[in-house]
Design a protein around this motif. Structure first.
Motif, PDB file in Angstrom:
ATOM      1  N   ARG A 203       0.844  -1.193   0.000  1.00 36.95           N
ATOM      2  CA  ARG A 203       0.000   0.000   0.000  1.00 36.95           C
ATOM      3  C   ARG A 203       0.877   1.240   0.000  1.00 36.95           C
ATOM      4  N   ALA A 204       0.278   2.379  -0.384  1.00 35.53           N
ATOM      5  CA  ALA A 204       0.975   3.668  -0.453  1.00 35.53           C
ATOM      6  C   ALA A 204       0.159   4.692   0.326  1.00 35.53           C
ATOM      7  N   PHE A 205       0.841   5.554   1.115  1.00 39.15           N
ATOM      8  CA  PHE A 205       0.088   6.446   1.990  1.00 39.15           C
ATOM      9  C   PHE A 205       0.987   7.556   2.522  1.00 39.15           C
ATOM     10  N   GLU A 206       0.387   8.527   3.216  1.00 35.87           N
ATOM     11  CA  GLU A 206       1.066   9.642   3.898  1.00 35.87           C
ATOM     12  C   GLU A 206       1.985  10.421   2.957  1.00 35.87           C
ATOM     13  N   GLU A 207       1.396  10.835   1.829  1.00 35.46           N
ATOM     14  CA  GLU A 207       2.188  11.493   0.782  1.00 35.46           C
ATOM     15  C   GLU A 207       2.391  12.982   1.059  1.00 35.46           C
ATOM     16  N   GLY A 208       3.339  13.569   0.334  1.00 38.19           N
ATOM     17  CA  GLY A 208       3.572  15.011   0.406  1.00 38.19           C
ATOM     18  C   GLY A 208       4.205  15.514  -0.875  1.00 38.19           C
ATOM     19  N   TRP A 209       3.803  16.723  -1.312  1.00 40.23           N
ATOM     20  CA  TRP A 209       4.431  17.361  -2.473  1.00 40.23           C
ATOM     21  C   TRP A 209       5.884  17.674  -2.159  1.00 40.23           C
ATOM     22  N   ILE A 210       6.753  17.558  -3.148  1.00 33.12           N
ATOM     23  CA  ILE A 210       8.174  17.848  -2.956  1.00 33.12           C
ATOM     24  C   ILE A 210       8.462  19.261  -3.450  1.00 33.12           C
TER      25      ILE A 210
ATOM     26  N   LEU B 214       4.916  12.567   5.129  1.00 28.85           N
ATOM     27  CA  LEU B 214       6.190  13.043   4.611  1.00 28.85           C
ATOM     28  C   LEU B 214       6.049  14.491   4.184  1.00 28.85           C
ATOM     29  N   ARG B 215       6.978  15.317   4.618  1.00 28.47           N
ATOM     30  CA  ARG B 215       6.930  16.743   4.294  1.00 28.47           C
ATOM     31  C   ARG B 215       8.288  17.191   3.790  1.00 28.47           C
ATOM     32  N   SER B 216       8.270  17.949   2.702  1.00 24.57           N
ATOM     33  CA  SER B 216       9.493  18.393   2.040  1.00 24.57           C
ATOM     34  C   SER B 216       9.867  19.804   2.473  1.00 24.57           C
ATOM     35  N   SER B 217      11.163  20.080   2.459  1.00 23.00           N
ATOM     36  CA  SER B 217      11.622  21.455   2.654  1.00 23.00           C
ATOM     37  C   SER B 217      11.117  22.313   1.498  1.00 23.00           C
ATOM     38  N   PRO B 218      10.946  23.623   1.706  1.00 19.50           N
ATOM     39  CA  PRO B 218      10.431  24.476   0.631  1.00 19.50           C
ATOM     40  C   PRO B 218      11.237  24.404  -0.661  1.00 19.50           C
TER      41      PRO B 218
ATOM     42  N   LYS C  74      15.133  18.349   0.730  1.00 12.86           N
ATOM     43  CA  LYS C  74      15.066  17.394   1.833  1.00 12.86           C
ATOM     44  C   LYS C  74      13.633  16.947   2.061  1.00 12.86           C
ATOM     45  N   ILE C  75      13.472  15.670   2.356  1.00 14.70           N
ATOM     46  CA  ILE C  75      12.191  15.112   2.780  1.00 14.70           C
ATOM     47  C   ILE C  75      12.351  14.691   4.232  1.00 14.70           C
ATOM     48  N   ALA C  76      11.500  15.206   5.109  1.00 16.70           N
ATOM     49  CA  ALA C  76      11.583  14.876   6.533  1.00 16.70           C
ATOM     50  C   ALA C  76      10.670  13.697   6.845  1.00 16.70           C
TER      51      ALA C  76
ATOM     52  N   LEU D  92      13.786  12.394  14.312  1.00 19.66           N
ATOM     53  CA  LEU D  92      13.514  13.120  13.074  1.00 19.66           C
ATOM     54  C   LEU D  92      14.698  12.977  12.134  1.00 19.66           C
ATOM     55  N   TRP D  93      14.421  12.632  10.871  1.00 23.52           N
ATOM     56  CA  TRP D  93      15.443  12.419   9.857  1.00 23.52           C
ATOM     57  C   TRP D  93      15.065  13.198   8.586  1.00 23.52           C
TER      58      TRP D  93
END
Length: 424
Positions: free
Chosen positions: A207-214, A303-307, A311-313, A325-326
């Motif tokens: 499965r795929a989940f908890e996405e975020g725009w980069i 997952l959240r990306s730096s502006p 980096k993806i945190a 936190l990585w």
């Protein structure tokens, strides 16, 4: 720095994990529900963080419920939320595969994702339920997770969660062969690919989940080129010993709408035996290869990306088993561990709008990981009960952080101001 309680009336107030600030940074949007795990809110609202004035954004009717609202990053009066089915009955009631996204504006709701559950299926429509809708930086594209009604009728196992996107280029009309089918304002496609029985040790995912725009404008590839559109998400792999191991995956997305209509190995619209498939040219790429249990699923985070997209945190346990936190580059490589705390990170997180820091809950406090100091900065006092884990969200200007606390039996909204010029 003192925290401020924003809401006081005796109801539960629920923030989404990101995009809860209106574009002007003056108001927060939320839903009302009797408990965090119950989707029974009839309204979504906004509250002015300075005055406490509450305004109803939208009220559902005909037995439907609404929630998980996010705010458009540029338009102060435009929002999106999950909408449950009207006139729910035994065969069609709120569930992961029976919900839709709606664009809210001027008190009206416009359905985002068309639904077509009878063959032949319609290109640009989906066949089930969408969830946690996130605007891209300019607000012109929307990502969400997706569950499929058609496969759910075969078995729960075959209804695998995926990641999908909505494109604003053209609306989609459905022949309405079934009373629960409906049109959509956006062209929608699934962009992840799941496998019912992943090969152990492979990059196939269940499965795929908890996405975020980069990035606000994508990211720079190893070849030095800008990839304008991309998403990061968690994909559940299967290890050689049979363990399910969550890892980070990337999908690079085309810019032109025509590319989303080109069929790949399987039909984009799906079949009666198969889930909808990504268009040709969209392939998922794994960028973490964990030796341990993989990406942390608790606390739940996205997952959240730096502006700048570099980096993806994410959260992952260190060698001691402590959740830290990585970050990792969307190009892959070795992840970088940011925190080295004695205690687990306790919540989801968001980036400062300049990328200077990340905020979350640690040791029952709202904290910032400061990239300049390479250290944690506490913003609130340590309390007996921690702030709620689902949302710690920086304002558009970076001068305030919104979060939730359980107070006198009700979940209330709070803010804390980041007064240092460095953060504003």
């Amino acid at each position: 720095m003192d925290e401020k309680q924003v809401t006081t009336h005796q109801q539960h107030h629920q923030l989404t994990n990101a995009q809860v600030w209106c574009a002007d940074g003056q108001s927060l949007v939320y839903d009302l529900r009797p408990a965090q795990h119950l989707f029974t809110s009839q309204t979504v609202e906004r509250v002015d963080v300075s005055t406490g004035q509450v305004t109803e954004i939208y009220r559902a009717s005909q037995g439907a419920h609404v929630g998980v609202i996010t705010a458009h990053p540029k338009d102060n009066e435009r929002f999106i939320c999950i909408h449950g089915p009207e006139s729910p009955d035994e065969s069609w009631h709120y569930d992961v595969h029976h919900r839709r996204g709606v664009i809210l504006e001027g008190g009206q709701a416009e359905t985002l994702d068309g639904c077509d559950i009878t063959p032949p299926y319609t290109l640009g429509a989906l066949r089930g339920g969408s969830h946690v809708h996130m605007f891209s930086h300019e607000g012109d594209r929307i990502s969400f997770t997706y569950n499929d009604h058609v496969m759910r009728q075969r078995s729960i196992a075959e209804d695998q969660r995926n990641v999908a996107i909505a494109l604003p280029h053209e609306p989609v009309s459905i022949p309405n062969k079934h009373p629960r089918e409906h049109d959509g304002s956006h062209f929608c496609v699934v962009v992840s690919e799941t496998t019912l029985v992943p090969q152990p040790g492979s990059d196939q995912i269940l499965r795929a989940f908890e996405e975020g725009w980069i990035g606000e404008n994508g990211y720079i590839t190893t070849a030095g080129k800008r990839q304008r559109w991309a998403l990061a998400f968690i994909g559940e792999t299967v290890a050689l010993d049979g363990r399910k191991v969550p890892e980070i995956f990337i999908v690079d997305l085309p810019e032109e709408i025509s590319a989303y209509k080109v069929v790949g190995a399987r039909p984009i619209v799906g079949t009666e035996e198969h889930l909808p498939a990504p268009p040709a040219g969209i392939t998922q790429r794994r960028i973490t290869f964990s030796e341990g249990p993989g990406i942390a699923l608790q606390p739940r985070h996205w997952l959240r990306s730096s502006p700048d997209g570099s980096k993806i945190a994410f959260l992952m346990a260190d060698r001691r088993g402590v959740v830290q936190l990585w970050t990792i580059s969307p190009n892959g490589g070795l992840p970088e561990q940011l925190t080295e705390g004695e205690y687990d990170v306790q919540s989801a997180f968001t980036w400062h709008p300049t990328g200077k820091g990340i905020t979350f809950v640690y040791d029952n406090q709202i904290v910032i990981y400061d990239f300049t100091k390479k250290a944690l900065v506490a913003l609130t006092k340590r309390t007996l009960e921690a702030p709620c884990a689902e949302a710690v969200v920086w304002s558009p200007r970076g001068d305030k952080i919104a979060f939730m606390r359980d107070s006198e039996g009700f979940r209330q909204l709070f803010t804390v101001t980041t007064t240092e010029l460095y953060w504003c």
